[in-house]
Design a protein around this motif. Sequence first.
Motif, PDB file in Angstrom:
ATOM      1  N   ARG A  10       0.790  -1.242   0.000  1.00  0.00           N
ATOM      2  CA  ARG A  10       0.000   0.000   0.000  1.00  0.00           C
ATOM      3  C   ARG A  10       0.821   1.292   0.000  1.00  0.00           C
ATOM      4  N   LEU A  11       2.123   1.176  -0.235  1.00  0.00           N
ATOM      5  CA  LEU A  11       2.959   2.368  -0.310  1.00  0.00           C
ATOM      6  C   LEU A  11       3.822   2.308  -1.558  1.00  0.00           C
ATOM      7  N   GLN A  12       4.020   3.447  -2.206  1.00  0.00           N
ATOM      8  CA  GLN A  12       4.957   3.538  -3.311  1.00  0.00           C
ATOM      9  C   GLN A  12       5.824   4.763  -3.095  1.00  0.00           C
ATOM     10  N   ILE A  13       6.672   5.085  -4.040  1.00  0.00           N
ATOM     11  CA  ILE A  13       7.719   6.078  -3.799  1.00  0.00           C
ATOM     12  C   ILE A  13       7.170   7.436  -3.386  1.00  0.00           C
ATOM     13  N   SER A  14       5.994   7.806  -3.879  1.00  0.00           N
ATOM     14  CA  SER A  14       5.484   9.151  -3.620  1.00  0.00           C
ATOM     15  C   SER A  14       4.305   9.193  -2.656  1.00  0.00           C
ATOM     16  N   GLY A  15       4.037   8.075  -1.970  1.00  0.00           N
ATOM     17  CA  GLY A  15       2.952   8.071  -0.998  1.00  0.00           C
ATOM     18  C   GLY A  15       2.149   6.791  -1.031  1.00  0.00           C
ATOM     19  N   THR A  16       0.928   6.834  -0.512  1.00  0.00           N
ATOM     20  CA  THR A  16       0.092   5.637  -0.522  1.00  0.00           C
ATOM     21  C   THR A  16      -0.440   5.389  -1.928  1.00  0.00           C
ATOM     22  N   THR A  17      -0.662   4.136  -2.237  1.00  0.00           N
ATOM     23  CA  THR A  17      -1.191   3.804  -3.566  1.00  0.00           C
ATOM     24  C   THR A  17      -2.571   4.431  -3.776  1.00  0.00           C
ATOM     25  N   GLU A  18      -3.354   4.488  -2.705  1.00  0.00           N
ATOM     26  CA  GLU A  18      -4.713   5.002  -2.862  1.00  0.00           C
ATOM     27  C   GLU A  18      -4.733   6.514  -3.108  1.00  0.00           C
ATOM     28  N   GLU A  19      -3.684   7.205  -2.712  1.00  0.00           N
ATOM     29  CA  GLU A  19      -3.578   8.642  -3.003  1.00  0.00           C
ATOM     30  C   GLU A  19      -2.991   8.879  -4.395  1.00  0.00           C
ATOM     31  N   VAL A  20      -2.041   8.046  -4.784  1.00  0.00           N
ATOM     32  CA  VAL A  20      -1.350   8.239  -6.062  1.00  0.00           C
ATOM     33  C   VAL A  20      -2.208   7.745  -7.226  1.00  0.00           C
ATOM     34  N   MET A  65      11.406   1.348  10.039  1.00  0.00           N
ATOM     35  CA  MET A  65      11.057   1.375   8.616  1.00  0.00           C
ATOM     36  C   MET A  65       9.586   1.126   8.323  1.00  0.00           C
ATOM     37  N   GLU A  66       8.903   0.410   9.188  1.00  0.00           N
ATOM     38  CA  GLU A  66       7.591  -0.141   8.851  1.00  0.00           C
ATOM     39  C   GLU A  66       6.548   0.918   8.516  1.00  0.00           C
ATOM     40  N   ASN A  67       5.868   0.682   7.394  1.00  0.00           N
ATOM     41  CA  ASN A  67       4.743   1.522   6.944  1.00  0.00           C
ATOM     42  C   ASN A  67       5.121   2.987   6.752  1.00  0.00           C
ATOM     43  N   LYS A  68       6.355   3.213   6.284  1.00  0.00           N
ATOM     44  CA  LYS A  68       6.816   4.583   6.045  1.00  0.00           C
ATOM     45  C   LYS A  68       7.253   4.723   4.587  1.00  0.00           C
ATOM     46  N   ALA A  69       6.546   5.566   3.845  1.00  0.00           N
ATOM     47  CA  ALA A  69       6.847   5.733   2.421  1.00  0.00           C
ATOM     48  C   ALA A  69       8.270   6.224   2.195  1.00  0.00           C
ATOM     49  N   GLY A  70       8.805   6.968   3.133  1.00  0.00           N
ATOM     50  CA  GLY A  70      10.167   7.478   2.996  1.00  0.00           C
ATOM     51  C   GLY A  70      11.228   6.401   2.951  1.00  0.00           C
ATOM     52  N   TRP A  71      10.848   5.190   3.360  1.00  0.00           N
ATOM     53  CA  TRP A  71      11.794   4.069   3.308  1.00  0.00           C
ATOM     54  C   TRP A  71      11.638   3.246   2.032  1.00  0.00           C
ATOM     55  N   HIS A  72      10.938   3.776   1.046  1.00  0.00           N
ATOM     56  CA  HIS A  72      10.890   3.109  -0.262  1.00  0.00           C
ATOM     57  C   HIS A  72      12.312   2.958  -0.803  1.00  0.00           C
ATOM     58  N   HIS A  73      13.070   4.030  -0.716  1.00  0.00           N
ATOM     59  CA  HIS A  73      14.463   4.036  -1.184  1.00  0.00           C
ATOM     60  C   HIS A  73      15.248   4.893  -0.198  1.00  0.00           C
ATOM     61  N   HIS A  74      15.881   4.241   0.761  1.00  0.00           N
ATOM     62  CA  HIS A  74      16.575   4.979   1.815  1.00  0.00           C
ATOM     63  C   HIS A  74      17.738   4.136   2.313  1.00  0.00           C
ATOM     64  N   VAL A  75      18.865   4.768   2.549  1.00  0.00           N
ATOM     65  CA  VAL A  75      20.031   4.079   3.098  1.00  0.00           C
ATOM     66  C   VAL A  75      20.119   4.409   4.590  1.00  0.00           C
TER      67      VAL A  75
END
Length: 273
Positions: free
Chosen positions: A174-184, A243-253
């Motif tokens: 339910r999350l992608q790089i720019s937010g929740t799937t339901e918003e995007v 990390m859990e349920n945080k869109a900011g961790w889609h791509h994060h080091v």
Amino acid sequence: MNLAKLAYKLRRDVVDMIVSGKGGHIGGDMSVMEVLVTLYFKEMNVTVENFATGNHDHFVMSKGHSVETLYAVLAEKGFFPIQEVIEKFSKFGSPFIGHPNNKLPGIEMNSGALGHGLPVAVGMALAERMNGTANRVYVVMGDGEQAEGSVWEGAMAGANYKLDNLCAVLDRNRLQISGTTEEVMALDNLKAKWSSFGWHVVDVKDGNSVEELSKAFEEARNTKGQPTLVLANTVKGKGSPVMENKAGWHHHVPNAEEYAQIMADLKAREEEA
């Protein structure tokens, strides 16, 4: 083999990979781990030995940005040493790049351009039927990927040809790089959508449960006359509250502090599993 424990062990390999390579899609890696562990260590007939023959079950990582999980699983299967992956991941000249590379053993398809995996898997399943084999084809997609039109073309074709040797898994975090799937790009009701396209849908309430996934894949094997979609409801960044349920961790080091906490959390969950 305790696959739940293995999933957390391999998550730690993924974190080391991403920190070493200074990049990677950690959130989706964590959400899809149990799917790949269950497929490779319980469901699919694929080994180092039979991979070279071509006579085996087939796997396509359509959400290719989660390649770190695929590398960790293939290393555990014996296709290449995990330490080599960790040391070389995303380095100049390395074959362990940020999306699947079919120059590596164990990988059949380069992927990463989202929406391509399912159409290719449909072709693979058709080929196996034409060849009269019992080999099955599995493809893992992301939920953000469902916005791609080629996914639905593949869905129509798979149902049209009644490909019961084809099983798609949808990593529904339910999350992608720019937010929740339901918003995007709103997706629900995905079960109804895929059913209307002629697929048998297994709704897995906990897509990070090896037990639930195993039952879903068994049901897919026993379903005749239509392909199966396993709708795996997962948690992005699964394994650590960092990390859990945080869109900011889609791509994060992870930084040093985050790394220490994540690794401690993963080790604790491994011991509990």
